[in-house]
Design a protein around this motif. Sequence first.
Motif, PDB file in Angstrom:
ATOM      1  N   ALA A  74       0.803  -1.283  -0.004  1.00 29.93           N
ATOM      2  CA  ALA A  74       0.036   0.086  -0.002  1.00 29.93           C
ATOM      3  C   ALA A  74       0.976   1.186  -0.028  1.00 29.93           C
ATOM      4  N   ARG A  75       2.292   1.282  -0.073  1.00 25.44           N
ATOM      5  CA  ARG A  75       3.036   2.290   0.111  1.00 25.44           C
ATOM      6  C   ARG A  75       3.237   3.023  -1.277  1.00 25.44           C
ATOM      7  N   PRO A  76       3.016   4.155  -1.539  1.00 28.24           N
ATOM      8  CA  PRO A  76       3.084   4.870  -2.897  1.00 28.24           C
ATOM      9  C   PRO A  76       4.646   4.799  -3.524  1.00 28.24           C
ATOM     10  N   LEU A  77       5.160   3.739  -3.520  1.00 28.46           N
ATOM     11  CA  LEU A  77       6.463   3.545  -4.029  1.00 28.46           C
ATOM     12  C   LEU A  77       6.497   2.359  -4.631  1.00 28.46           C
ATOM     13  N   ASN A  78       7.581   1.990  -5.458  1.00 25.48           N
ATOM     14  CA  ASN A  78       7.968   0.456  -5.876  1.00 25.48           C
ATOM     15  C   ASN A  78       9.340   0.197  -5.658  1.00 25.48           C
ATOM     16  N   MET A  79       9.721  -0.957  -5.836  1.00 27.96           N
ATOM     17  CA  MET A  79      11.113  -1.527  -5.513  1.00 27.96           C
ATOM     18  C   MET A  79      11.488  -2.499  -6.476  1.00 27.96           C
ATOM     19  N   MET A  80      12.462  -2.195  -7.219  1.00 21.46           N
ATOM     20  CA  MET A  80      13.249  -3.374  -8.233  1.00 21.46           C
ATOM     21  C   MET A  80      14.351  -4.203  -7.358  1.00 21.46           C
ATOM     22  N   PHE A  81      14.087  -5.240  -7.257  1.00 23.57           N
ATOM     23  CA  PHE A  81      15.372  -6.040  -6.602  1.00 23.57           C
ATOM     24  C   PHE A  81      16.485  -6.470  -7.394  1.00 23.57           C
ATOM     25  N   GLN A  82      17.545  -6.836  -6.748  1.00 21.71           N
ATOM     26  CA  GLN A  82      18.786  -7.136  -7.249  1.00 21.71           C
ATOM     27  C   GLN A  82      18.532  -8.453  -8.059  1.00 21.71           C
ATOM     28  N   SER A  83      17.900  -9.295  -7.635  1.00 17.52           N
ATOM     29  CA  SER A  83      17.504 -10.640  -8.279  1.00 17.52           C
ATOM     30  C   SER A  83      16.558 -10.484  -9.219  1.00 17.52           C
ATOM     31  N   TYR A  84      15.930  -9.561  -9.402  1.00 18.53           N
ATOM     32  CA  TYR A  84      14.901  -8.966 -10.589  1.00 18.53           C
ATOM     33  C   TYR A  84      13.740  -9.725 -10.049  1.00 18.53           C
ATOM     34  N   ALA A  85      13.667 -11.030  -9.732  1.00 17.73           N
ATOM     35  CA  ALA A  85      12.506 -11.568  -9.046  1.00 17.73           C
ATOM     36  C   ALA A  85      11.316 -11.769 -10.040  1.00 17.73           C
ATOM     37  N   LEU A  86      11.586 -11.959 -11.525  1.00 17.79           N
ATOM     38  CA  LEU A  86      10.684 -12.271 -12.465  1.00 17.79           C
ATOM     39  C   LEU A  86       9.865 -13.686 -11.928  1.00 17.79           C
ATOM     40  N   PHE A  87       8.654 -13.615 -12.591  1.00 15.38           N
ATOM     41  CA  PHE A  87       7.907 -14.805 -12.450  1.00 15.38           C
ATOM     42  C   PHE A  87       8.117 -15.712 -13.698  1.00 15.38           C
ATOM     43  N   PRO A  88       8.656 -17.227 -13.267  1.00 21.42           N
ATOM     44  CA  PRO A  88       9.259 -17.874 -14.404  1.00 21.42           C
ATOM     45  C   PRO A  88       7.974 -18.238 -15.413  1.00 21.42           C
ATOM     46  N   HIS A  89       6.842 -18.207 -14.727  1.00 23.93           N
ATOM     47  CA  HIS A  89       5.718 -19.021 -15.601  1.00 23.93           C
ATOM     48  C   HIS A  89       4.810 -17.796 -16.391  1.00 23.93           C
ATOM     49  N   LEU A  90       5.017 -16.483 -15.958  1.00 22.71           N
ATOM     50  CA  LEU A  90       4.565 -15.471 -16.756  1.00 22.71           C
ATOM     51  C   LEU A  90       5.380 -14.813 -18.021  1.00 22.71           C
ATOM     52  N   SER A  91       4.704 -14.588 -19.049  1.00 20.58           N
ATOM     53  CA  SER A  91       5.489 -13.974 -20.068  1.00 20.58           C
ATOM     54  C   SER A  91       6.001 -12.506 -19.650  1.00 20.58           C
ATOM     55  N   VAL A  92       6.765 -11.791 -20.547  1.00 20.56           N
ATOM     56  CA  VAL A  92       7.142 -10.342 -19.925  1.00 20.56           C
ATOM     57  C   VAL A  92       5.956  -9.685 -19.976  1.00 20.56           C
ATOM     58  N   GLN A  93       4.700  -9.831 -20.771  1.00 21.84           N
ATOM     59  CA  GLN A  93       3.645  -9.139 -20.568  1.00 21.84           C
ATOM     60  C   GLN A  93       2.856  -9.265 -19.200  1.00 21.84           C
ATOM     61  N   GLY A  94       2.998 -10.470 -18.937  1.00 20.69           N
ATOM     62  CA  GLY A  94       2.370 -11.248 -17.586  1.00 20.69           C
ATOM     63  C   GLY A  94       3.160 -10.471 -16.381  1.00 20.69           C
ATOM     64  N   ASN A  95       4.270 -10.612 -16.423  1.00 19.58           N
ATOM     65  CA  ASN A  95       5.347  -9.981 -15.340  1.00 19.58           C
ATOM     66  C   ASN A  95       5.181  -8.508 -15.259  1.00 19.58           C
ATOM     67  N   VAL A  96       4.957  -7.640 -16.160  1.00 20.26           N
ATOM     68  CA  VAL A  96       4.959  -6.417 -16.116  1.00 20.26           C
ATOM     69  C   VAL A  96       3.705  -5.680 -15.683  1.00 20.26           C
ATOM     70  N   ALA A  97       2.439  -6.630 -16.242  1.00 18.64           N
ATOM     71  CA  ALA A  97       1.311  -6.211 -15.829  1.00 18.64           C
ATOM     72  C   ALA A  97       0.765  -6.586 -14.432  1.00 18.64           C
ATOM     73  N   TYR A  98       1.553  -7.394 -13.741  1.00 17.03           N
ATOM     74  CA  TYR A  98       1.148  -8.087 -12.608  1.00 17.03           C
ATOM     75  C   TYR A  98       0.663  -7.224 -11.673  1.00 17.03           C
ATOM     76  N   GLY A  99       1.259  -5.979 -11.324  1.00 16.58           N
ATOM     77  CA  GLY A  99       0.804  -5.332 -10.051  1.00 16.58           C
ATOM     78  C   GLY A  99      -0.259  -4.426 -10.616  1.00 16.58           C
ATOM     79  N   LEU A 100      -0.482  -4.184 -11.888  1.00 13.45           N
ATOM     80  CA  LEU A 100      -1.560  -3.508 -12.513  1.00 13.45           C
ATOM     81  C   LEU A 100      -2.842  -4.468 -12.248  1.00 13.45           C
ATOM     82  N   LYS A 101      -2.527  -5.710 -12.523  1.00 11.06           N
ATOM     83  CA  LYS A 101      -3.676  -6.737 -12.355  1.00 11.06           C
ATOM     84  C   LYS A 101      -4.308  -6.523 -11.288  1.00 11.06           C
TER      85      LYS A 101
END
Length: 349
Positions: A74-101
């Motif tokens: 709920a904080r009005p900020l975002n964080m990018m982790f060193q490991s990137y922490a991408l979801f391996p089962h989601l496409s690029v579209q799905g990864n980027v859209a995750y927070g919006l969804k």
Amino acid sequence: MSLLEIAGLSKHFGGIAALEALDLRVEPGEFLALLGGSGSGKSTLLRLVAGFEQPDAGSIRMEGRDLVPVPPHARPLNMMFQSYALFPHLSVQGNVAYGLKRDGVPRAERDARVAEALEMVGLAGFASRMPHRLSGGQRQRVALARALVKRPRLLLLDEPLGALDANLRERTGFELRALQRRTGASFIMVTHDQNEALALADRVAVLEAGRLVQLGPPRAVYERPATRFVANFLGAANVLEGQPDGAGGLDCPTLGASLRPAEPMPPGATACALRPERILAQPGASGPNTARGVVEDVAFRGDDSLLLVRAAGGALLRVSHAEEDGPPPPPGTALDLRWEAAALVPLAG
């Protein structure tokens, strides 16, 4: 009003202080680099701002709002982790859209914002690609797009370039700064790479053992280090120890020289910083702010060479030799060295 205001922030782990009474402000549209060695507290500070850790004392306010009781999502900020922490089962579209969804953004708006974010990071056309089919640099860009797609006022980056090779790291760093300027967001970047911090940030905050020891524009912090730690950590300056001579300078027996800085030594100070590039070889140099020594070793660094010069009193000086000045003197060469009074920076601690 500052975008982010941190006051008296402290955090302990098992009796060990990770942060101690830290005060810091981040301005709107600012790129701030948190610089320090392992265990300095820079990543702990980032996690406290993000909400992944709770402080033992102190406050964190964003645009006047107390963030401490607010959960991370709920904080009005975002964080990018060193490991990137991408979801391996989601496409690029799905990864980027995750927070919006997750936030319930309608599909049409979500798709438009994902496309905009991918275009911004140079990945237009990669929406259907899976993470395992991306290079390290491309995965880094997907993580950045995912962080930017929610249009945060503040973006936290934990060693965002650490997994990239040297060439890609430099290029991506400049792209990161360009993105920060384009979006107008404030960035706080954790790094242990001093060149990265100096090249990208508007201001550099140097942390040592959980304390903020110096804060300022990159050039000011580099040229005017406040402490021995900053002088050694940022650019590896020569730290010259001595005893007050009663005339505003220092006598340095190990250097076989008298130091006369342009500004008076602070009360109790017994050391000055001297950058290697500020030392000049000048045959016959004598008097204050000069020394004599013998070259012990030479290291080629591309645009210059680093000379290790053993001074008459036993101190080892790091001296830069520009390539435009011809071949560097070989080991065994005796040198007369001098520097301007303004090159000496009195150190408070």
